[in-house]
Design a protein around this motif. Structure first.
Motif, PDB file in Angstrom:
ATOM      1  N   GLU A 198      -4.052  -0.313  -0.900  1.00  0.00           N
ATOM      2  CA  GLU A 198      -4.764   1.008  -0.698  1.00  0.00           C
ATOM      3  C   GLU A 198      -4.045   1.970  -1.698  1.00  0.00           C
ATOM      4  O   GLU A 198      -2.763   2.113  -1.610  1.00  0.00           O
ATOM      5  N   GLN A 222       3.681  -0.290   3.423  1.00  0.00           N
ATOM      6  CA  GLN A 222       2.733   0.862   3.560  1.00  0.00           C
ATOM      7  C   GLN A 222       1.466   0.742   3.242  1.00  0.00           C
ATOM      8  O   GLN A 222       0.533   0.906   3.955  1.00  0.00           O
ATOM      9  N   ARG A 223       1.167   0.127   1.931  1.00  0.00           N
ATOM     10  CA  ARG A 223       0.062   0.296   1.327  1.00  0.00           C
ATOM     11  C   ARG A 223      -0.843  -1.172   0.950  1.00  0.00           C
ATOM     12  O   ARG A 223      -1.894  -1.353   0.350  1.00  0.00           O
ATOM     13  N   ARG A 268      -5.362  -8.870   9.628  1.00  0.00           N
ATOM     14  CA  ARG A 268      -4.491  -8.484   8.627  1.00  0.00           C
ATOM     15  C   ARG A 268      -2.931  -8.357   8.802  1.00  0.00           C
ATOM     16  O   ARG A 268      -2.602  -8.160   9.989  1.00  0.00           O
ATOM     17  N   TYR A 280      -5.247   4.597  14.984  1.00  0.00           N
ATOM     18  CA  TYR A 280      -5.870   4.892  13.716  1.00  0.00           C
ATOM     19  C   TYR A 280      -5.556   3.521  12.850  1.00  0.00           C
ATOM     20  O   TYR A 280      -4.623   2.685  13.276  1.00  0.00           O
ATOM     21  N   ALA A 281      -6.491   3.526  11.924  1.00  0.00           N
ATOM     22  CA  ALA A 281      -5.914   2.676  10.742  1.00  0.00           C
ATOM     23  C   ALA A 281      -5.632   1.047  11.258  1.00  0.00           C
ATOM     24  O   ALA A 281      -4.846   0.595  11.008  1.00  0.00           O
ATOM     25  N   LYS A 314      -5.555  -3.426  17.281  1.00  0.00           N
ATOM     26  CA  LYS A 314      -4.262  -3.028  16.293  1.00  0.00           C
ATOM     27  C   LYS A 314      -2.948  -3.627  17.266  1.00  0.00           C
ATOM     28  O   LYS A 314      -2.626  -3.004  18.179  1.00  0.00           O
ATOM     29  N   GLU A 372       2.135  -2.064  14.526  1.00  0.00           N
ATOM     30  CA  GLU A 372       1.840  -1.469  13.399  1.00  0.00           C
ATOM     31  C   GLU A 372       1.237  -2.203  11.974  1.00  0.00           C
ATOM     32  O   GLU A 372       0.420  -1.844  11.392  1.00  0.00           O
ATOM     33  N   PHE A 431      -7.418  -1.136  10.405  1.00  0.00           N
ATOM     34  CA  PHE A 431      -7.764  -1.723   9.133  1.00  0.00           C
ATOM     35  C   PHE A 431      -7.784  -0.832   8.095  1.00  0.00           C
ATOM     36  O   PHE A 431      -8.355   0.397   8.418  1.00  0.00           O
ATOM     37  N   LYS A 432      -7.420  -1.018   6.924  1.00  0.00           N
ATOM     38  CA  LYS A 432      -7.766   0.093   5.579  1.00  0.00           C
ATOM     39  C   LYS A 432      -9.009   0.216   5.290  1.00  0.00           C
ATOM     40  O   LYS A 432      -9.542   1.342   5.013  1.00  0.00           O
ATOM     41  N   LYS A 460       0.329  -6.376   7.331  1.00  0.00           N
ATOM     42  CA  LYS A 460       0.854  -5.475   6.543  1.00  0.00           C
ATOM     43  C   LYS A 460       2.137  -5.892   5.892  1.00  0.00           C
ATOM     44  O   LYS A 460       3.082  -6.198   6.674  1.00  0.00           O
TER      45      LYS A 460
END
Lengths: 169, 295
Positions: free
Chosen positions: B247, B211-212, B206, B38-39, B170, B173, B41-42, B208
């Motif tokens: 995000e 988290q956001r 990307r 999942y996710a 991905k 993480e 990318f945002k 990270k």
């Protein structure tokens, strides 16, 4: 005489090791919503084991197996709140005794001792485990950012319903 | 006899203890369920380009994008370029968790577009593991701006296409990468020597930070960057963008610095007249908002 004791013991031991009950279709759900936002998820793929002779009981679930109504909420749950990549499973390992389960609950990599009321009843040779309880999210290091603090409850109420069948072993 | 008895007892008790220690191991045994990554990318967009992501089923997404004026072009007089904004609005909808359709309108050459995006393969772990995601993306673009060359044009002269295969993974993480080969087709090109089809390869990723919040970047190679000849010759440049994703629940804010201003696919990818080396850098943003229309 001694031979008879031996045979009895042997039989007993086989019975003891066969008194294990297992399911991989345990139903788990939780609710961490608020009046502003429904936050509910469920799964039907939890695992649960019970050893009838010792009373030991274990429940385990993959965090990514929880289904939400909204895909984005599910993504945020895994990505931002419980960090499923780092901590893929939640588990409980303990014992059932006198109408309660008592033991170690691990969520988000943090383990807490809990003791909550539960019922474990025998139906058609299966054991049915039913329990519901509340946890404080902060106890498990689940952080809620200030911007959404009024949308997410700081507790989660968890329901478990599992029908454990005797293992064929 | 007594010795045999005690040995047997020991053996048996050993068996019983074993059985109990193994009890919790039973939880981990059994089939490993397939887990979709999942996710990656945002956002459904990386910067200018697309990611492998689509909105979930029944989700309506609105994206507003701005590209501001140049640092070099009377930068302070134009309030950091903010007075010269190009915009694009996009509305898209998740028909299923895999299929996404949308429309957009951008101010550069008054371009309207429509697109189709389909998640063909999804990265997954566990029982039925697969290492990458593949999303297919096609857009059709219609130039609304009047032609100024004094010629009569067919309506089809206004149309261009962009077809892309978006491979994404991905890695960890925090790190996701995208490699996306694509083809741009122009029904009308400036000169008779110019190719109608150009080929492109977009690389992006990307990282990270929290988290956001994530850092993002993308670059695209082009098979042809020179159109026309003589007085009408135009030189184009490969698009380069770096940005930050923030995000916040239902919104994704993407702020970036790039050498592109156009927002419809064929224009930013194949006909970007600005060169970062010449100081042509522009601030820009995409802001997305999702609405769950159908649960």
């Amino acid at each position: 005489m001694k031979r008879i004791v031996l045979i009895v013991l042997l039989i007993c031991s086989t019975v003891a090791s066969a008194q294990q009950y297992l399911t991989r279709e345990a139903r788990l759900s939780f609710d961490a919503g608020s009046p502003l936002e429904d936050i509910e998820a469920f799964t039907e793929s939890g695992s649960a084991v019970f050893d009838a002779s010792s009373g030991k009981i274990g429940v385990q679930v993959l965090m990514t197996s929880f289904q939400f109504k909204r895909a984005l909420m599910q993504e945020h749950f895994n990505e931002n709140y419980v960090e499923s990549e780092k901590f893929p499973k939640a588990s409980f390992r303990g014992v059932f005794a006198e109408g309660a389960v008592k033991g170690a609950l691990s969520i988000h990599g943090i383990t807490q001792e809990i003791s909550v009321p539960a019922s474990l009843t025998q139906e058609d040779g299966n054991f049915v485990l039913v329990t519901s309880f509340e946890i404080l999210l902060a106890d498990y290091g689940v952080k809620i950012p200030g911007a959404v603090a009024n949308k997410i409850s700081n507790t989660a109420s968890i329901q478990v319903h599992a029908t454990l069948k005797e293992t064929t072993k | 006899m007594v010795r045999l008895f005690s040995i047997l007892i020991l053996l048996l008790s050993g068996l019983i203890t074993n059985a109990q220690e193994d009890l919790f191991d039973l939880l981990d045994d059994g089939p490993q369920p397939t887990q979709f990554t999942y996710a990656t990318f945002k956002g459904t967009k990386l910067l200018n380009g697309q990611t492998n992501e689509t909105p979930g089923k029944g989700v309506l997404q609105y994206i507003i994008s701005h590209r501001f004026g140049s640092f070099t072009d009377e930068y302070l007089y134009n309030f950091f370029g903010l007075d010269n904004a190009h915009i694009r609005m996009q509305l898209d909808y998740g028909i299923s968790d895999r299929l996404n359709v949308g429309i957009g309108r951008s101010s550069v050459l008054k371009t309207s577009d429509a697109f189709l995006k389909y998640r063909a393969l999804r990265q997954r772990t566990g029982g039925n593991a697969f290492p990458v995601s593949l999303t297919l993306y096609s857009s059709m673009n219609y130039r609304g701006a009047r032609f100024t060359d004094g010629l009569d044009h067919y309506t089809s002269d206004r149309v261009s296409y962009h077809h892309q295969a978006i491979f994404a993974r991905k890695m960890t993480e925090g790190i996701s990468l995208v490699v996306a080969p694509s083809i741009v087709h122009w029904n009308l090109v400036p000169g008779p020597e110019d190719p109608n089809d150009t080929y492109h390869l977009m690389l992006g990723g990307r990282y990270k930070l929290t988290q956001r919040i994530a850092l993002t970047g993308e670059y695209a190679f082009s098979s042809n960057r020179r159109y026309g000849s003589g007085a009408t010759e135009e030189q184009f440049h490969n698009p380069l963008s770096i940005g930050v994703d923030i995000e916040t629940g239902g919104h994704v804010f993407q702020f970036h610095l790039s050498n592109t201003r156009a927002l419809s696919d064929p224009l930013w990818m194949a006909r970007n007249p600005y060169s970062a080396a010449n100081g042509s850098l522009f601030l820009g943003f995409n802001i997305s908002r999702v609405f769950t229309v159908k649960q």
